[in-house]
Structure formats: structure tokens, C-alpha cells
Write a protein that holds these residues in place. Structure first.
Motif, PDB file in Angstrom:
ATOM      1  N   ARG A  29       0.815  -1.219   0.000  1.00  0.00           N
ATOM      2  CA  ARG A  29       0.000   0.000   0.000  1.00  0.00           C
ATOM      3  C   ARG A  29       0.847   1.267   0.000  1.00  0.00           C
ATOM      4  O   ARG A  29       0.343   2.364  -0.216  1.00  0.00           O
ATOM      5  N   THR A  31       2.838   2.181   2.680  1.00  0.00           N
ATOM      6  CA  THR A  31       3.000   2.720   4.028  1.00  0.00           C
ATOM      7  C   THR A  31       4.469   3.024   4.279  1.00  0.00           C
ATOM      8  O   THR A  31       5.343   2.221   3.954  1.00  0.00           O
ATOM      9  N   GLY A 173      -2.311  -0.671  -6.649  1.00  0.00           N
ATOM     10  CA  GLY A 173      -2.882  -0.322  -5.354  1.00  0.00           C
ATOM     11  C   GLY A 173      -1.954   0.419  -4.410  1.00  0.00           C
ATOM     12  O   GLY A 173      -2.296   0.647  -3.250  1.00  0.00           O
ATOM     13  N   VAL A 175      -0.817   3.363  -2.702  1.00  0.00           N
ATOM     14  CA  VAL A 175      -1.588   4.587  -2.479  1.00  0.00           C
ATOM     15  C   VAL A 175      -0.784   5.849  -2.783  1.00  0.00           C
ATOM     16  O   VAL A 175      -1.294   6.787  -3.404  1.00  0.00           O
ATOM     17  N   GLN A 178      -0.551   6.348  -6.402  1.00  0.00           N
ATOM     18  CA  GLN A 178      -1.799   6.868  -6.967  1.00  0.00           C
ATOM     19  C   GLN A 178      -1.842   8.388  -6.869  1.00  0.00           C
ATOM     20  O   GLN A 178      -2.269   9.074  -7.798  1.00  0.00           O
ATOM     21  N   ARG A 204      -8.745   8.616  -5.939  1.00  0.00           N
ATOM     22  CA  ARG A 204      -8.509   7.224  -5.556  1.00  0.00           C
ATOM     23  C   ARG A 204      -7.618   7.166  -4.309  1.00  0.00           C
ATOM     24  O   ARG A 204      -7.881   6.422  -3.359  1.00  0.00           O
ATOM     25  N   ALA A 205      -6.553   7.947  -4.344  1.00  0.00           N
ATOM     26  CA  ALA A 205      -5.626   7.966  -3.211  1.00  0.00           C
ATOM     27  C   ALA A 205      -6.277   8.581  -1.974  1.00  0.00           C
ATOM     28  O   ALA A 205      -6.077   8.112  -0.850  1.00  0.00           O
ATOM     29  N   GLU A 207      -9.451   8.575  -1.161  1.00  0.00           N
ATOM     30  CA  GLU A 207     -10.415   7.623  -0.600  1.00  0.00           C
ATOM     31  C   GLU A 207      -9.721   6.489   0.154  1.00  0.00           C
ATOM     32  O   GLU A 207     -10.313   5.853   1.029  1.00  0.00           O
ATOM     33  N   ALA A 208      -8.438   6.267  -0.188  1.00  0.00           N
ATOM     34  CA  ALA A 208      -7.654   5.248   0.512  1.00  0.00           C
ATOM     35  C   ALA A 208      -6.949   5.812   1.740  1.00  0.00           C
ATOM     36  O   ALA A 208      -6.232   5.086   2.424  1.00  0.00           O
ATOM     37  N   GLU A 210      -4.868   8.753   1.866  1.00  0.00           N
ATOM     38  CA  GLU A 210      -3.625   9.506   1.686  1.00  0.00           C
ATOM     39  C   GLU A 210      -3.904  10.990   1.925  1.00  0.00           C
ATOM     40  O   GLU A 210      -4.698  11.613   1.231  1.00  0.00           O
TER      41      GLU A 210
END
Length: 373
Positions: A29, A31, A173, A175, A178, A204-205, A207-208, A210
């Protein structure tokens, strides 16, 4: 120490598998590696009843499993699971798995080479490891390769290749990738500018989770970049990012409350968020905080504090603050009248592009010339 048979028991084996899986997902992801330690701590705290020291103890046993060697190496590198930091052992664990073509280990070893962790810095070796892992489908390595091409780490600058690998990582995927690919589309880096695609990837990022992407989505909604203007949506994303701690979003949220963009005007909340941003050393917010004290927006009027914050912002090179500081010196706001200082700060503001500063400076000079006559 637990026996090997106890490791094979699901009471330990299951939690280890789940922990290793969680560890690899956080890498996928994007992190931050320094933050994964806290993610591991949270996982152990909420999703297993096995003590960290028992998990660490058993990580030494299934050495044939590459994912466990990666996790063990990370524990030695950072002290996760209560391990004693030992960079030599960390590198050894990463190397064994990397030599067996394990992409995650190649990525982690590459980071060590890039940053000089337990090894002498070697950008070329870092790039080679990232490139090998990227080509095997590792999203974290794909992101790293893209960054190498942008920043000339172990290879030459190549925006087209940077875009290619950033897109691959984003599609997989990652983040942060993205968010970055959104920026590539926004600025036309390695591809044609496309504000709509930029917004798509920022969202997109966002909503994840970021934070920078959330603030950028707020900006897109506020100014209609790649999407129709929508002040309510802009406020929503600024607030989401601000509450999570991004200082630039805190500044923008304060402006929303001050100007009534996407929400009702609220001086107290504007002051609160400007103050939060200033407390986090966000320079642009200092002049706005000075304005709050000067006008009494959300707080009591305090010309001395207004002058203080204008001075702080002016010293950071902000033209509007330099103009306001000149105004304070000219009219004795929070400080004794000092025409020479007023001229100095108006001059600085004018040199930095503030149009009204030049006009005020000319007025002072005209008054001085008339007195001489």
C-alpha cells in the motif's frame, strides 16, 4: 523457548502467517517503512492473543518461508516486536530472501542501500534491486523505480520511464503512487497533461486515506481542476485531511471558515485552525493569524500579537506580511511609529511583487519630499 512443534501448532503458526500477511500488505500500500512498526504493534494488540516476544521467537524457526525472513529482518532493523536492533542481522535476513528472488526482500534491501542503513549508500545497487523486484510485480519496488528515474538514483533521469512505473504501482494499489501519478497527469510529467485523469487518481488515493491527496482533491473541487467546482466537497476533503494532521489542509480549512466557503462563516474555527497550522510551523498561516489578532477574527484584538506574527511571516519572505509589517510601522500598530522601518518593509514587499507596497512607499517618499520643500 517454544519447541518447533509448538510453532507448527495453529496457536502460533496462524498468528504468524496473519502478521506476515499484514506486514506485506502495508508495504504494498506504500506505508512509510518507519510507520510499519506501529502497524505491527496495532495488529498484535488487536488481532492476536500471542505475545510479541513469542511471535518474534518463532520467526526464527520457519526460516524456509521468505515472508518470515523479511519480517524478521524488519524487526532487527527497527526493533519491531521488541527485537533488539541489529542491522547486521537485518541485512543478512533480507539478503537470503532477496537472493531467492523474493521481491519484498529485494525492495527492503534496496531501501537499505539507498538510505545507507546497515550498508554503505549505493544508489546503483538500490536501483538494481528495485528494478528486479519491480519486474516481478512488486508494487513498492515499482514505485521506488519510478522515484529513481525522477531523482536520478542509480540511473539517469527519464520521466517517461518514471511515468510507466508510477502507473504500474498505482494500478497495483500503491496509495502514494496513486497520488503521484495524479501529479504526473496534472503537470504532464512523462505523459500528456490531463486534469481529469489527475483528479481521478488524486481521488482514488484520497479515498484510501492519503492525506496529501485528500487536500489536493479539496483544491481540485475549490478551483475546478479536473472536476466541476464544488465548495462543499472542497470543505469536506480539507476538513478530512486537516483533522488527520496535514498542516496545509488546516490552513485551507481555516480559510473556508473565514470566508464561508462550503460552510458557514465561523471566526472562532478559522482562528483555531490558523493557530493549529502555525503551531505546526506552517509559515503561510502566520500572516493570517496576525490578521486574526489585528481584526479580532475569532479572538480578542491584540495589535502587539498581530505585529509579532506579521514579523514572523515577513522574516519568512511572505510579501503580504512584509506589506502589513510596513503598515504597522507606518501607523504604530503594535509597535512604535518608525517611518524608516516602514519604508524598508514596503520596499521588501514591493521587490517581492506586492503592488500596493510600491504605492505606499511612493506616498511616504512624496510626503518626505514635500516637507523638504
Amino acid at each position: 523457548m517454544s519447541s518447533i512443534s509448538s510453532y507448527n501448532d495453529s496457536k502460533t503458526h496462524g498468528p504468524l502467517n496473519e502478521l506476515a500477511k499484514s506486514f506485506l500488505i502495508t508495504i504494498d500500500r506504500g506505508t512509510n517503512l518507519a510507520k510499519i512498526k506501529s502497524e505491527i504493534r496495532e495488529h498484535v494488540k488487536t488481532k492476536t492473543t500471542v505475545e510479541p516476544k513469542i511471535l518474534l521467537e518463532n520467526l526464527h524457526r520457519p526460516r524456509y518461508q521468505k515472508q518470515f525472513r523479511c519480517l524478521l529482518g524488519y524487526c532487527y532493523e527497527t526493533g519491531a516486536l521488541g527485537a533488539k536492533v541489529n542491522l547486521r542481522k537485518a541485512i543478512a535476513e533480507y539478503k537470503v530472501a532477496a537472493e531467492n528472488d523474493y521481491g519484498y526482500a529485494q525492495f527492503l534491501l534496496g531501501k537499505c542501500y539507498e538510505n545507507g542503513v546497515g550498508l554503505e549508500k549505493n544508489g546503483l545497487q538500490a536501483f538494481r534491486l528495485y528494478d528486479k523486484a519491480a519486474k516481478s510485480g512488486n508494487t513498492a519496488a515499482q514505485f521506488a523505480v519510478a522515484c529513481c528515474y525522477r531523482s536520478k538514483i542509480g540511473t539517469g533521469r527519464d520521466d517517461s520511464k518514471a511515468f510507466y512505473w508510477m502507473q504500474k504501482a498505482a494500478d497495483g494499489g500503491h496509495v502514494i503512487a496513486q497520488c503521484r501519478i495524479g501529479y504526473f497527469y496534472d503537470e504532464g510529467i512523462g505523459t500528456t497533461k490531463d486534469k481529469s485523469k489527475a483528479f481521478f487518481w488524486y481521488k482514488r488515493a484520497a479515498e484510501a486515506g492519503e492525506l496529501f491527496a485528500q487536500a489536493t482533491v479539496g483544491y481540485c473541487y475549490e478551483y475546478g481542476s479536473g472536476t466541476p467546482r464544488n465548495q462543499v466537497n472542497a470543505f469536506y476533503w480539507y476538513q478530512k485531511s486537516a483533522e488527520a494532521g496535514l498542516v496545509s489542509a488546516q490552513f485551507n480549512l481555516a480559510k473556508c471558515f473565514e470566508e464561508g466557503k462550503g460552510t458557514d462563516k465561523n471566526g472562532e474555527k478559522a482562528f483555531y485552525w490558523y493557530k493549529r497550522a502555525v503551531d505546526a510551523e506552517y509559515a503561510p498561516a502566520k500572516v493570517n493569524l496576525g490578521h486574526c489578532y489585528r481584526t479580532g477574527l475569532g479572538t480578542s484584538k491584540d495589535p502587539v500579537k498581530a505585529f509579532y506574527w506579521y514579523k514572523q511571516a515577513a522574516d519568512n519572505g511572505r510579501p503580504i506580511a512584509q506589506y502589513n509589517l510596513g503598515n504597522c510601522y507606518q501607523h504604530g500598530i503594535g509597535i512604535a511609529v518608525n517611518v524608516e522601518e516602514a519604508k524598508k518593509w514596503y520596499s521588501k514587499a514591493s521587490e517581492n511583487g506586492h503592488e500596493n507596497a510600491a504605492k505606499e512607499l511612493e506616498k511616504i517618499m512624496k510626503e518626505e519630499r514635500s516637507k523638504v520643500k
